[in-house]
Scaffold this motif. Structure first.
Motif, PDB file in Angstrom:
ATOM      1  N   VAL A 157     -34.512  -4.277  46.650  1.00 11.28           N
ATOM      2  CA  VAL A 157     -35.169  -3.111  47.264  1.00 11.28           C
ATOM      3  C   VAL A 157     -36.378  -3.618  48.046  1.00 11.28           C
ATOM      4  N   ILE A 158     -36.452  -3.270  49.339  1.00 11.93           N
ATOM      5  CA  ILE A 158     -37.505  -3.872  50.174  1.00 11.93           C
ATOM      6  C   ILE A 158     -38.320  -2.809  50.927  1.00 11.93           C
ATOM      7  N   PRO A 159     -39.519  -3.172  51.368  1.00  8.06           N
ATOM      8  CA  PRO A 159     -40.420  -2.218  52.027  1.00  8.06           C
ATOM      9  C   PRO A 159     -40.296  -2.279  53.550  1.00  8.06           C
ATOM     10  N   TRP A 160     -41.242  -1.608  54.229  1.00  8.62           N
ATOM     11  CA  TRP A 160     -41.103  -1.457  55.668  1.00  8.62           C
ATOM     12  C   TRP A 160     -41.963  -2.387  56.500  1.00  8.62           C
ATOM     13  N   ASN A 161     -42.826  -3.172  55.883  1.00  9.66           N
ATOM     14  CA  ASN A 161     -43.770  -3.893  56.748  1.00  9.66           C
ATOM     15  C   ASN A 161     -43.197  -5.163  57.376  1.00  9.66           C
ATOM     16  N   VAL A 183     -28.443  -4.447  49.062  1.00 10.12           N
ATOM     17  CA  VAL A 183     -29.823  -4.319  49.527  1.00 10.12           C
ATOM     18  C   VAL A 183     -30.088  -2.873  49.929  1.00 10.12           C
ATOM     19  N   LYS A 184     -31.235  -2.343  49.479  1.00  7.36           N
ATOM     20  CA  LYS A 184     -31.669  -0.998  49.884  1.00  7.36           C
ATOM     21  C   LYS A 184     -32.976  -1.168  50.666  1.00  7.36           C
ATOM     22  N   PRO A 185     -32.895  -1.119  52.031  1.00 10.69           N
ATOM     23  CA  PRO A 185     -34.130  -1.246  52.812  1.00 10.69           C
ATOM     24  C   PRO A 185     -34.928   0.055  52.778  1.00 10.69           C
ATOM     25  N   ALA A 186     -36.172  -0.004  53.263  1.00  7.02           N
ATOM     26  CA  ALA A 186     -37.028   1.196  53.268  1.00  7.02           C
ATOM     27  C   ALA A 186     -36.479   2.206  54.268  1.00  7.02           C
ATOM     28  N   GLU A 187     -36.499   3.474  53.909  1.00  6.82           N
ATOM     29  CA  GLU A 187     -35.930   4.522  54.764  1.00  6.82           C
ATOM     30  C   GLU A 187     -36.660   4.628  56.103  1.00  6.82           C
ATOM     31  N   THR A 188     -37.899   4.116  56.147  1.00  2.00           N
ATOM     32  CA  THR A 188     -38.678   4.210  57.383  1.00  2.00           C
ATOM     33  C   THR A 188     -38.542   2.971  58.264  1.00  2.00           C
ATOM     34  N   GLY A 237     -42.558  -3.880  47.045  1.00  2.00           N
ATOM     35  CA  GLY A 237     -42.968  -2.510  47.335  1.00  2.00           C
ATOM     36  C   GLY A 237     -44.236  -2.181  46.574  1.00  2.00           C
ATOM     37  N   SER A 238     -44.404  -0.902  46.294  1.00  2.00           N
ATOM     38  CA  SER A 238     -45.657  -0.474  45.669  1.00  2.00           C
ATOM     39  C   SER A 238     -45.568  -0.552  44.142  1.00  2.00           C
ATOM     40  N   THR A 239     -46.722  -0.552  43.519  1.00  2.00           N
ATOM     41  CA  THR A 239     -46.789  -0.596  42.057  1.00  2.00           C
ATOM     42  C   THR A 239     -46.146   0.662  41.466  1.00  2.00           C
ATOM     43  N   ALA A 240     -46.322   1.809  42.139  1.00  2.00           N
ATOM     44  CA  ALA A 240     -45.733   3.061  41.632  1.00  2.00           C
ATOM     45  C   ALA A 240     -44.205   2.952  41.601  1.00  2.00           C
ATOM     46  N   THR A 241     -43.609   2.375  42.640  1.00  2.00           N
ATOM     47  CA  THR A 241     -42.147   2.221  42.665  1.00  2.00           C
ATOM     48  C   THR A 241     -41.686   1.246  41.581  1.00  2.00           C
ATOM     49  N   ALA A 242     -42.471   0.191  41.359  1.00  2.00           N
ATOM     50  CA  ALA A 242     -42.111  -0.762  40.294  1.00  2.00           C
ATOM     51  C   ALA A 242     -42.060  -0.042  38.945  1.00  2.00           C
ATOM     52  N   GLU A 259     -42.670  -7.922  43.569  1.00  2.00           N
ATOM     53  CA  GLU A 259     -43.754  -8.359  44.477  1.00  2.00           C
ATOM     54  C   GLU A 259     -44.417  -7.087  44.952  1.00  2.00           C
ATOM     55  N   LEU A 260     -45.663  -6.846  44.516  1.00  2.00           N
ATOM     56  CA  LEU A 260     -46.251  -5.525  44.763  1.00  2.00           C
ATOM     57  C   LEU A 260     -47.497  -5.611  45.643  1.00  2.00           C
ATOM     58  N   GLY A 261     -48.381  -4.657  45.486  1.00  2.00           N
ATOM     59  CA  GLY A 261     -49.509  -4.539  46.410  1.00  2.00           C
ATOM     60  C   GLY A 261     -50.634  -5.508  46.105  1.00  2.00           C
ATOM     61  N   GLU A 400     -58.584   0.411  45.573  1.00  2.00           N
ATOM     62  CA  GLU A 400     -57.197   0.832  45.786  1.00  2.00           C
ATOM     63  C   GLU A 400     -56.642   0.210  47.070  1.00  2.00           C
ATOM     64  N   GLU A 401     -55.350  -0.060  47.052  1.00  2.00           N
ATOM     65  CA  GLU A 401     -54.734  -0.659  48.236  1.00  2.00           C
ATOM     66  C   GLU A 401     -54.613   0.409  49.327  1.00  2.00           C
ATOM     67  N   ILE A 402     -55.190   0.146  50.498  1.00  2.00           N
ATOM     68  CA  ILE A 402     -55.142   1.118  51.597  1.00  2.00           C
ATOM     69  C   ILE A 402     -53.930   0.833  52.482  1.00  2.00           C
TER      70      ILE A 402
HETATM   71  P1  NAD Z   1     -42.576   1.696  48.396  1.00  2.00           P
HETATM   72  O1  NAD Z   1     -42.768   1.221  47.009  1.00  2.00           O
HETATM   73  O2  NAD Z   1     -42.865   3.111  48.712  1.00  2.00           O
HETATM   74  O3  NAD Z   1     -41.078   1.457  48.876  1.00  2.00           O
HETATM   75  C1  NAD Z   1     -40.470   0.188  48.736  1.00  2.00           C
HETATM   76  C2  NAD Z   1     -38.989   0.392  48.583  1.00  2.00           C
HETATM   77  O4  NAD Z   1     -38.745   1.052  47.342  1.00  2.00           O
HETATM   78  C3  NAD Z   1     -38.354   1.270  49.664  1.00  2.00           C
HETATM   79  O5  NAD Z   1     -37.087   0.747  50.005  1.00  2.00           O
HETATM   80  C4  NAD Z   1     -38.212   2.605  48.961  1.00  2.00           C
HETATM   81  O6  NAD Z   1     -37.193   3.415  49.491  1.00  2.00           O
HETATM   82  C5  NAD Z   1     -37.881   2.154  47.555  1.00  2.00           C
HETATM   83  N1  NAD Z   1     -38.146   3.156  46.517  1.00  2.00           N
HETATM   84  C6  NAD Z   1     -39.101   4.119  46.514  1.00  2.00           C
HETATM   85  N2  NAD Z   1     -39.013   4.844  45.390  1.00  2.00           N
HETATM   86  C7  NAD Z   1     -38.000   4.329  44.648  1.00  2.00           C
HETATM   87  C8  NAD Z   1     -37.436   4.645  43.375  1.00  2.00           C
HETATM   88  N3  NAD Z   1     -37.897   5.635  42.636  1.00  2.00           N
HETATM   89  N4  NAD Z   1     -36.432   3.871  42.939  1.00  2.00           N
HETATM   90  C9  NAD Z   1     -35.955   2.836  43.667  1.00  2.00           C
HETATM   91  N5  NAD Z   1     -36.422   2.517  44.881  1.00  2.00           N
HETATM   92  C10 NAD Z   1     -37.445   3.251  45.372  1.00  2.00           C
HETATM   93  O7  NAD Z   1     -43.395   0.685  49.284  1.00  2.00           O
HETATM   94  P2  NAD Z   1     -43.594   0.745  50.842  1.00  2.00           P
HETATM   95  O8  NAD Z   1     -44.507   1.886  51.092  1.00  2.00           O
HETATM   96  O9  NAD Z   1     -42.272   0.677  51.542  1.00  2.00           O
HETATM   97  O10 NAD Z   1     -44.315  -0.646  51.104  1.00  2.00           O
HETATM   98  C11 NAD Z   1     -45.647  -0.819  50.923  1.00  2.00           C
HETATM   99  C12 NAD Z   1     -45.923  -1.493  49.596  1.00  2.00           C
HETATM  100  O11 NAD Z   1     -45.212  -2.719  49.507  1.00  2.00           O
HETATM  101  C13 NAD Z   1     -47.374  -1.864  49.474  1.00  2.00           C
HETATM  102  O12 NAD Z   1     -47.838  -1.586  48.190  1.00  2.00           O
HETATM  103  C14 NAD Z   1     -47.377  -3.342  49.733  1.00  2.00           C
HETATM  104  O13 NAD Z   1     -48.459  -4.045  49.223  1.00  2.00           O
HETATM  105  C15 NAD Z   1     -46.098  -3.766  49.125  1.00  2.00           C
HETATM  106  N6  NAD Z   1     -45.664  -5.049  49.669  1.00  2.00           N
HETATM  107  C16 NAD Z   1     -45.719  -6.141  48.848  1.00  2.00           C
HETATM  108  C17 NAD Z   1     -45.344  -7.381  49.333  1.00  2.00           C
HETATM  109  C18 NAD Z   1     -45.369  -8.597  48.456  1.00  2.00           C
HETATM  110  O14 NAD Z   1     -44.669  -9.550  48.763  1.00  2.00           O
HETATM  111  N7  NAD Z   1     -46.130  -8.623  47.383  1.00  2.00           N
HETATM  112  C19 NAD Z   1     -44.907  -7.512  50.649  1.00  2.00           C
HETATM  113  C20 NAD Z   1     -44.859  -6.375  51.447  1.00  2.00           C
HETATM  114  C21 NAD Z   1     -45.241  -5.147  50.925  1.00  2.00           C
END
Ligand code: NAD
Length: 498
Positions: A157-161, A183-188, A237-242, A259-261, A400-402
């Motif tokens: 599962v990966i983010p958008w940046n 792989v589930k990429p970010a919807e955005t 992704g974010s800590t909340a998603t983890a 790998e989180l924020g 907090e992570e902005i």
């Molecule tokens: P996000 O956590 O909102 O989303 C990440 C992915 O998780 C997306 O594909 C999203 O669709 C998926 N997701 C969301 N809710 C889910 C759920 N309940 N179950 C399963 N999958 C779910 O993060 P984001 O907003 O896309 O990205 C920003 C975050 O990612 C920031 O916190 C940033 O620091 C972190 N990030 C970390 C690294 C790293 O390597 N440490 C690199 C880039 C980004």
């Protein structure tokens, strides 16, 4: 060369790749993908749900049990090298897709991310046929050895940046270790990853080895995290998603890696090269081409008191010269925020910083106020580089992570105080140190509680080095041979010799 997407009345259409085939979502629902520089829909992607994820996991499971598991390691290595080469031939298009999708500067995606993606696949090709087990001498009465086996189907599962770079770091390692992936990429920002997914069949990968399914996190992501046939989940992704994934996968007791924020400290000592430190705390660290949307952004700038005013002046001069605007223009220094929700979040933190008593040293403006009337970017999600002074390390703005081009600057008196502030964070991802004192650099590098330290540089990454964090920044590592361990499991074998 044909595009890696279909086109329909000026809108690009991307498809899931499941079992080696292009597929829409079973419901035929689609999500808009917005170009953040203009706030216009430029593409549509499938809005996949649980049944699409189920198809992808079944395909990955069949491929794992079948052709992929049976393929000699050298042949797997050859395919990884080939996909790297094939991506290189499509690099210009992929860089452009990613920039239109998430607003990261084209100069960064084309000169940085895409060449790195090819090199990463080559790196993992080099590793794929060099994975060994071990024999262990316990007694002459038995032969004991340890097999290192792939886990099976890995859910990614990966983010958008930085979608393509993060995709490659995880997929390359997972495939090198002999797994198949969903792989589930970010919807955005799914488009570049959906585009690249089509190339695996052309490179000769058996169907089902690499599947990419786009959809919302709370539907497609949730279904992947809870799927009983997925052997491991890795998230950037974010800590909340983890936390959500941890809860969702609890019944199946899956291995996880996150790998989180971050809220990384970038520390400038009075003995540093101040010219280098001024660049290293601004354009290199947080006011970047990705507009501070980097997990390793150096968003807490700590400066030794005796040079504080001097550094504020140098940082302000550089930040004010950064051109914010069109990510396709080579002269642009900083692009937009990738999506509207994040744009609102960054602006709300600027308000929060003010309400917490912070002084805006520069920046603070966003949106249409940055452009002339009638500019195509007036509706885009732009925020100018913004620096807060006067906030303590306890303020929410400092903790907090902005995830945007907003930083706090704070003075410190000595090494102990710098270290205490740096480590007083819920996160532990990275740290920058600016000093010409070698002993201090090593002392500090040993004591900061983070996964990556840069001395007299910042935000440098290499696929041969492990990357990850501590505390709320997660656990597990991407990149480097160390990360392969996370995609394998050991099996102890006993052979009786008596
Ligand atoms: P996000 O956590 O909102 O989303 C990440 C992915 O998780 C997306 O594909 C999203 O669709 C998926 N997701 C969301 N809710 C889910 C759920 N309940 N179950 C399963 N999958 C779910 O993060 P984001 O907003 O896309 O990205 C920003 C975050 O990612 C920031 O916190 C940033 O620091 C972190 N990030 C970390 C690294 C790293 O390597 N440490 C690199 C880039 C980004």
């Amino acid at each position: 060369m044909a595009h890696l997407y279909d086109e329909d009345r000026g809108i690009a259409r991307f498809f899931n790749v499941i079992d080696g085939e292009k597929r829409s979502a079973r419901t035929n629902d689609w999500l808009d993908s917005i170009n953040p520089a203009t706030a216009r829909t430029w593409a549509v992607i499938p809005a996949a749900g649980a049944s699409d994820i189920d198809e992808a996991v079944s395909a990955a499971y069949r491929a794992f049990r079948g052709p992929w598991r049976k393929m000699p390691a050298m042949q797997r290595a050859g395919l990884l090298r080939k996909i790297g080469d094939l991506i290189a031939t499509h690099a210009d298009e992929l860089a452009l897709i990613e920039t239109q999708d998430n607003g990261k500067l084209l100069s960064e995606t084309s000169a940085g991310d895409l060449p790195a993606v090819t090199q990463m696949f080559h790196y993992w090709a080099g590793a794929a046929d060099k994975l060994h087990g071990e024999t262990v001498d316990i007694s002459p009465a038995s032969l004991n050895y340890i097999r290192r086996e792939p886990i099976g189907v890995v859910g990614i599962v990966i983010p958008w940046n930085s979608p393509l770079s993060i995709f490659t770091a995880k997929v390359g390692a997972a495939l090198a270790a002999g797994n198949t992936v969903v792989v589930k990429p970010a919807e955005t920002a799914s488009c570049s990853v959906l585009a690249v997914a089509q190339l695996f069949a052309k490179a000769g990968f058996p169907p089902g080895v690499v599947n990419v399914v786009a959809g919302l996190g709370t539907t497609a992501g949730d279904a992947l995290a809870g799927h009983p046939d997925v052997g491991k989940i890795t998230l950037t992704g974010s800590t909340a998603t983890a936390r959500a994934i941890t809860r969702r996968s609890a019944d199946a007791i899956k291995p996880l890696s996150f790998e989180l924020g971050g809220k990384s400290a970038n520390i400038v000592f009075a003995d540093a090269d101040l010219d280098a430190a001024a660049i290293g705390t601004t354009t290199m660290a947080v006011f970047t081409g990705a507009a501070g949307q980097s997990c390793i952004a150096g968003s807490r700038i700590l400066v030794q008191s005796s040079i504080y005013d001097e550094m504020v002046s140098r940082i302000s001069t550089i930040a004010k010269s950064i051109r914010v605007g069109d990510p396709l223009d080579k002269a642009t220094g900083m692009g937009p925020i990738a999506l509207d929700r994040q744009f609102d979040k960054v602006r709300s933190y600027i308000e929060l910083g003010r309400s917490e008593g912070g002084e805006v040293l520069f920046g603070g403006r966003s949106g249409a106020s940055l452009f002339d009337d009638g500019s195509p970017f007036a509706k885009g999600y732009f925020v100018e580089p913004t620096l807060f002074a006067g906030l303590s390390n306890q303020a929410r703005t400092s903790r907090e992570e902005i995830f945007g081009p907003v930083a706090c600057i704070m003075p410190f008196d000595d090494e102990d105080e710098a270290l205490a502030i740096a480590n007083d964070s819920p996160y532990g991802l990275a740290c920058g140190l600016w000093t010409n004192n070698l002993k201090r650099a090593h002392r500090m590098a040993a004591c900061v509680d983070v996964g990556a330290v840069w001395v007299n540089t910042y935000r440098r990454m290499h696929w041969a080095l492990p990357f990850g964090g501590t505390k709320d920044s997660g656990y597990g590592r991407d990149s480097g041979l160390e990360s392969l361990e996370g995609y394998m499991k050991g099996k102890a074998v006993w052979i009786d010799l008596t």
